[in-house]
Scaffold this motif. Structure first.
Motif, PDB file in Angstrom:
ATOM      1  N   PRO A  75      13.285   7.201 -25.124  1.00  0.00           N
ATOM      2  CA  PRO A  75      13.282   6.823 -23.927  1.00  0.00           C
ATOM      3  C   PRO A  75      12.214   6.927 -22.898  1.00  0.00           C
ATOM      4  CG  PRO A  75      15.354   8.000 -24.498  1.00  0.00           C
ATOM      5  CD  PRO A  75      14.402   8.267 -25.546  1.00  0.00           C
ATOM      6  N   ASN A  76      11.225   8.135 -23.131  1.00  0.00           N
ATOM      7  CA  ASN A  76      10.080   8.196 -22.396  1.00  0.00           C
ATOM      8  C   ASN A  76       9.182   7.062 -22.729  1.00  0.00           C
ATOM      9  OD1 ASN A  76      11.412  10.232 -21.026  1.00  0.00           O
ATOM     10  ND2 ASN A  76      10.056  11.844 -22.154  1.00  0.00           N
ATOM     11  N   HIS A  77       9.079   6.842 -23.884  1.00  0.00           N
ATOM     12  CA  HIS A  77       8.133   5.740 -24.436  1.00  0.00           C
ATOM     13  C   HIS A  77       8.298   4.321 -23.615  1.00  0.00           C
ATOM     14  CE1 HIS A  77       7.945   7.950 -28.465  1.00  0.00           C
ATOM     15  NE2 HIS A  77       7.085   8.628 -27.481  1.00  0.00           N
ATOM     16  N   ASP A 123      21.583  10.695 -27.383  1.00  0.00           N
ATOM     17  CA  ASP A 123      21.796  12.016 -26.852  1.00  0.00           C
ATOM     18  C   ASP A 123      20.288  12.519 -26.412  1.00  0.00           C
ATOM     19  OD1 ASP A 123      23.250  13.806 -25.580  1.00  0.00           O
ATOM     20  OD2 ASP A 123      23.275  15.162 -27.573  1.00  0.00           O
ATOM     21  N   ALA A 124      19.377  11.901 -26.019  1.00  0.00           N
ATOM     22  CA  ALA A 124      18.143  12.431 -25.696  1.00  0.00           C
ATOM     23  C   ALA A 124      17.636  12.590 -24.205  1.00  0.00           C
ATOM     24  CB  ALA A 124      17.183  11.445 -26.474  1.00  0.00           C
ATOM     25  N   GLY A 125      18.762  12.604 -23.549  1.00  0.00           N
ATOM     26  CA  GLY A 125      18.605  12.712 -22.058  1.00  0.00           C
ATOM     27  C   GLY A 125      18.354  14.019 -21.840  1.00  0.00           C
ATOM     28  N   SER A 126      17.250  14.046 -20.665  1.00  0.00           N
ATOM     29  CA  SER A 126      17.005  15.396 -20.247  1.00  0.00           C
ATOM     30  C   SER A 126      16.616  15.567 -18.663  1.00  0.00           C
ATOM     31  CB  SER A 126      15.969  15.986 -20.915  1.00  0.00           C
ATOM     32  OG  SER A 126      14.579  15.149 -20.760  1.00  0.00           O
ATOM     33  N   PRO A 127      16.723  16.586 -18.085  1.00  0.00           N
ATOM     34  CA  PRO A 127      16.221  16.323 -16.487  1.00  0.00           C
ATOM     35  C   PRO A 127      14.666  16.162 -16.557  1.00  0.00           C
ATOM     36  CG  PRO A 127      17.119  18.556 -17.040  1.00  0.00           C
ATOM     37  CD  PRO A 127      16.968  17.791 -18.426  1.00  0.00           C
ATOM     38  N   ALA A 128      13.884  16.324 -17.547  1.00  0.00           N
ATOM     39  CA  ALA A 128      12.538  15.829 -17.189  1.00  0.00           C
ATOM     40  C   ALA A 128      12.294  14.405 -17.341  1.00  0.00           C
ATOM     41  CB  ALA A 128      11.467  16.544 -18.437  1.00  0.00           C
ATOM     42  N   GLY A 129      13.048  13.710 -18.436  1.00  0.00           N
ATOM     43  CA  GLY A 129      13.152  12.400 -18.513  1.00  0.00           C
ATOM     44  C   GLY A 129      13.889  11.695 -17.379  1.00  0.00           C
ATOM     45  N   ALA A 130      14.731  12.352 -16.754  1.00  0.00           N
ATOM     46  CA  ALA A 130      15.410  11.634 -15.738  1.00  0.00           C
ATOM     47  C   ALA A 130      14.504  11.582 -14.577  1.00  0.00           C
ATOM     48  CB  ALA A 130      16.783  12.325 -15.334  1.00  0.00           C
ATOM     49  N   PHE A 131      13.746  12.787 -14.258  1.00  0.00           N
ATOM     50  CA  PHE A 131      12.666  12.795 -13.366  1.00  0.00           C
ATOM     51  C   PHE A 131      11.595  11.804 -13.518  1.00  0.00           C
ATOM     52  CE2 PHE A 131       8.329  14.108 -12.130  1.00  0.00           C
ATOM     53  CZ  PHE A 131       8.462  13.950 -10.477  1.00  0.00           C
ATOM     54  N   LEU A 132      11.238  11.553 -14.757  1.00  0.00           N
ATOM     55  CA  LEU A 132      10.004  10.852 -15.247  1.00  0.00           C
ATOM     56  C   LEU A 132      10.556   9.187 -14.894  1.00  0.00           C
ATOM     57  CD1 LEU A 132       7.282   9.956 -16.432  1.00  0.00           C
ATOM     58  CD2 LEU A 132       8.201   9.917 -18.557  1.00  0.00           C
ATOM     59  N   ASP A 269       9.961  18.688   1.240  1.00  0.00           N
ATOM     60  CA  ASP A 269      10.709  17.572   0.512  1.00  0.00           C
ATOM     61  C   ASP A 269      11.109  17.863  -0.831  1.00  0.00           C
ATOM     62  OD1 ASP A 269       9.172  14.784   2.298  1.00  0.00           O
ATOM     63  OD2 ASP A 269      10.832  15.905   2.847  1.00  0.00           O
ATOM     64  N   GLU A 270      11.362  19.102  -1.344  1.00  0.00           N
ATOM     65  CA  GLU A 270      11.751  19.430  -2.738  1.00  0.00           C
ATOM     66  C   GLU A 270      13.136  18.624  -2.873  1.00  0.00           C
ATOM     67  OE1 GLU A 270       8.653  22.529  -1.356  1.00  0.00           O
ATOM     68  OE2 GLU A 270      10.595  21.602  -0.542  1.00  0.00           O
ATOM     69  N   GLY A 271      13.657  18.359  -2.180  1.00  0.00           N
ATOM     70  CA  GLY A 271      15.059  17.961  -2.240  1.00  0.00           C
ATOM     71  C   GLY A 271      15.039  16.639  -3.147  1.00  0.00           C
ATOM     72  N   TYR A 272      13.951  15.787  -2.945  1.00  0.00           N
ATOM     73  CA  TYR A 272      13.870  14.448  -3.747  1.00  0.00           C
ATOM     74  C   TYR A 272      13.518  14.797  -5.230  1.00  0.00           C
ATOM     75  CZ  TYR A 272      12.100   9.938  -4.382  1.00  0.00           C
ATOM     76  OH  TYR A 272      12.072   8.540  -4.496  1.00  0.00           O
ATOM     77  N   THR A 273      12.659  15.754  -5.547  1.00  0.00           N
ATOM     78  CA  THR A 273      12.474  16.105  -6.843  1.00  0.00           C
ATOM     79  C   THR A 273      13.651  16.864  -7.362  1.00  0.00           C
ATOM     80  OG1 THR A 273      10.162  16.369  -6.545  1.00  0.00           O
ATOM     81  CG2 THR A 273      10.979  17.445  -8.236  1.00  0.00           C
ATOM     82  N   HIS A 274      14.162  17.774  -6.529  1.00  0.00           N
ATOM     83  CA  HIS A 274      15.471  18.542  -7.192  1.00  0.00           C
ATOM     84  C   HIS A 274      16.508  17.415  -7.359  1.00  0.00           C
ATOM     85  CE1 HIS A 274      18.681  21.316  -7.459  1.00  0.00           C
ATOM     86  NE2 HIS A 274      19.470  20.776  -6.846  1.00  0.00           N
ATOM     87  N   PHE A 275      16.861  16.700  -6.664  1.00  0.00           N
ATOM     88  CA  PHE A 275      18.172  15.683  -6.897  1.00  0.00           C
ATOM     89  C   PHE A 275      17.715  14.881  -8.112  1.00  0.00           C
ATOM     90  CE2 PHE A 275      19.190  11.029  -6.671  1.00  0.00           C
ATOM     91  CZ  PHE A 275      20.341  11.275  -6.933  1.00  0.00           C
ATOM     92  N   GLU A 276      16.502  14.321  -8.422  1.00  0.00           N
ATOM     93  CA  GLU A 276      16.205  13.284  -9.368  1.00  0.00           C
ATOM     94  C   GLU A 276      16.052  14.201 -10.792  1.00  0.00           C
ATOM     95  OE1 GLU A 276      13.640   9.751  -7.628  1.00  0.00           O
ATOM     96  OE2 GLU A 276      12.488  11.356  -8.534  1.00  0.00           O
ATOM     97  N   GLN A 277      15.794  15.453 -10.695  1.00  0.00           N
ATOM     98  CA  GLN A 277      15.784  16.108 -12.030  1.00  0.00           C
ATOM     99  C   GLN A 277      17.361  16.408 -12.450  1.00  0.00           C
ATOM    100  OE1 GLN A 277      13.416  19.457 -10.723  1.00  0.00           O
ATOM    101  NE2 GLN A 277      11.679  19.010 -11.981  1.00  0.00           N
ATOM    102  N   ASN A 278      18.108  16.841 -11.497  1.00  0.00           N
ATOM    103  CA  ASN A 278      19.480  17.121 -11.809  1.00  0.00           C
ATOM    104  C   ASN A 278      20.473  15.955 -12.010  1.00  0.00           C
ATOM    105  OD1 ASN A 278      19.925  20.144 -11.705  1.00  0.00           O
ATOM    106  ND2 ASN A 278      18.335  19.577 -10.117  1.00  0.00           N
ATOM    107  N   ALA A 279      20.240  15.050 -11.388  1.00  0.00           N
ATOM    108  CA  ALA A 279      21.131  13.567 -11.387  1.00  0.00           C
ATOM    109  C   ALA A 279      20.457  12.364 -11.883  1.00  0.00           C
ATOM    110  CB  ALA A 279      21.429  13.114 -10.077  1.00  0.00           C
ATOM    111  N   GLY A 280      19.252  12.235 -11.864  1.00  0.00           N
ATOM    112  CA  GLY A 280      18.517  11.393 -12.668  1.00  0.00           C
ATOM    113  C   GLY A 280      18.475   9.861 -11.896  1.00  0.00           C
ATOM    114  N   VAL A 281      19.084   9.784 -10.924  1.00  0.00           N
ATOM    115  CA  VAL A 281      19.229   8.443  -9.968  1.00  0.00           C
ATOM    116  C   VAL A 281      18.666   8.627  -8.781  1.00  0.00           C
ATOM    117  CG1 VAL A 281      20.891   6.858  -9.194  1.00  0.00           C
ATOM    118  CG2 VAL A 281      21.311   8.235 -11.281  1.00  0.00           C
ATOM    119  N   ALA A 282      17.525   7.728  -8.084  1.00  0.00           N
ATOM    120  CA  ALA A 282      17.416   7.965  -6.689  1.00  0.00           C
ATOM    121  C   ALA A 282      17.650   6.611  -6.189  1.00  0.00           C
ATOM    122  CB  ALA A 282      15.799   8.204  -6.868  1.00  0.00           C
ATOM    123  N   GLU A 283      18.837   5.928  -6.172  1.00  0.00           N
ATOM    124  CA  GLU A 283      19.298   5.025  -5.420  1.00  0.00           C
ATOM    125  C   GLU A 283      20.337   5.348  -4.541  1.00  0.00           C
ATOM    126  OE1 GLU A 283      17.884   2.060  -4.744  1.00  0.00           O
ATOM    127  OE2 GLU A 283      16.274   2.914  -5.558  1.00  0.00           O
TER     128      GLU A 283
END
Length: 283
Positions: A75-77, A123-132, A269-283
């Motif tokens: 996915p990261n590729h 099943d390759a999802g991860s918080p790091a991938g969601a943030f990226l 503004d750490e909340g922005y990163t925190h949300f994206e790492q845990n939920a993977g969606v910024a919309e």
């Protein structure tokens, strides 16, 4: 006898027009093949983006997933490749090739869908991938608008593109920050898929309209782009304001019920990163 300028321009646009015709035919096939059935989708449709278009795009890209998995693509590729495509789109738009830029934006958006589908299937999802993924989305959107702004040469299109860029970021940030503070906000028309659809339609129509509105122009103004980007910017601003109002009201209500002040008003503004790492969606 030489051809009319508009004819020569339409010939240059013909590859993009042909691809558009192919998509219309495929959409018709999809509509006929799924008539009377209800497909499960990860999100509901909207006024700008009906369910049939969402289902159609999933139907179009899903067969690619198994092949990518067999090739060892992760996915990261795909996420990083979508950034590359967005950069190419920005260059094309900045140099006035709006039809080419349109299809590069479509390709980048398709990759953004593919990485999530591949992550779920393998099943390759991860918080790091969601943030990226979310971080790449913001960069890609910014590059595309920057390309349009550059082409505008300081005129109306430049300022409207910069306004659209800012409004788009605020739509995403409002939800990210709100959910980081415990308010799940999905209100508003212009979520990222809707913004992408309006942007794609604008970029597709602008060079076609310019053939007739500005025949022979070496550097078209792209009147349709001015209108479309302006509409995108205005609707995104309305969505950002609606979200800000909804989130503030929700958090204020929670604070009142708990008898405590709203937390985080003066925090960084750490909340922005925190949300994206845990939920993977910024919309």
């Amino acid at each position: 006898m030489p051809n009319a300028p508009w004819f020569d321009l339409l010939v240059k646009l013909s590859p993009g027009l042909l691809l558009g015709a192919v998509l219309v035919v495929l959409l018709g096939i999809y509509a006929l093949s799924t008539a009377g059935t209800e497909r499960s989708l990860r999100r509901d449709g909207s006024v700008l983006l009906p369910r049939i278009l969402i289902g159609f795009w999933y139907w179009l890209v899903t067969p690619i997933i198994s092949g990518l998995d067999r090739l060892g693509v992760r996915p990261n590729h795909i996420t990083l490749f979508s950034l590359y495509l967005a950069a190419l789109a920005a260059v094309a738009l900045g140099t006035g090739y709006f039809m080419v830029g349109c299809w590069l934006v479509i390709a980048a958006a398709s990759c953004d869908l593919l990485d999530g589908l591949l992550a779920r299937q393998t099943d390759a999802g991860s918080p790091a991938g969601a943030f990226l993924d979310s971080f790449a989305d913001r960069i890609a959107e910014g590059m595309v608008f920057a390309g349009i702004a550059f082409y505008g040469g300081g005129g109306a299109l430049t300022w409207l593109a910069l306004w659209a860029m800012l409004a788009s970021v605020m739509v995403s940030y409002a939800r990210a920050r709100g959910e980081g503070l415990g308010a799940d906000c999905k209100v508003g028309l212009m979520q990222r898929p809707e913004r992408l659809l309006l942007l794609i339609l604008t970029l597709f129509a602008a060079p076609i309209a310019a053939v007739f509105l500005e025949p022979g122009a070496q550097r078209p103004v792209f009147h349709v782009a001015i209108f479309g980007i302006g509409l995108l910017a205005a609707l995104s601003t309305v969505t950002a304001v609606r979200r800000a109002h909804w989130i503030f009201s929700t958090l204020a209500g929670q604070s009142h019920e708990n008898g405590a002040p709203i937390v985080g008003a003066d925090e960084p503004d750490e909340g922005y990163t925190h949300f994206e790492q845990n939920a993977g969606v910024a919309e």
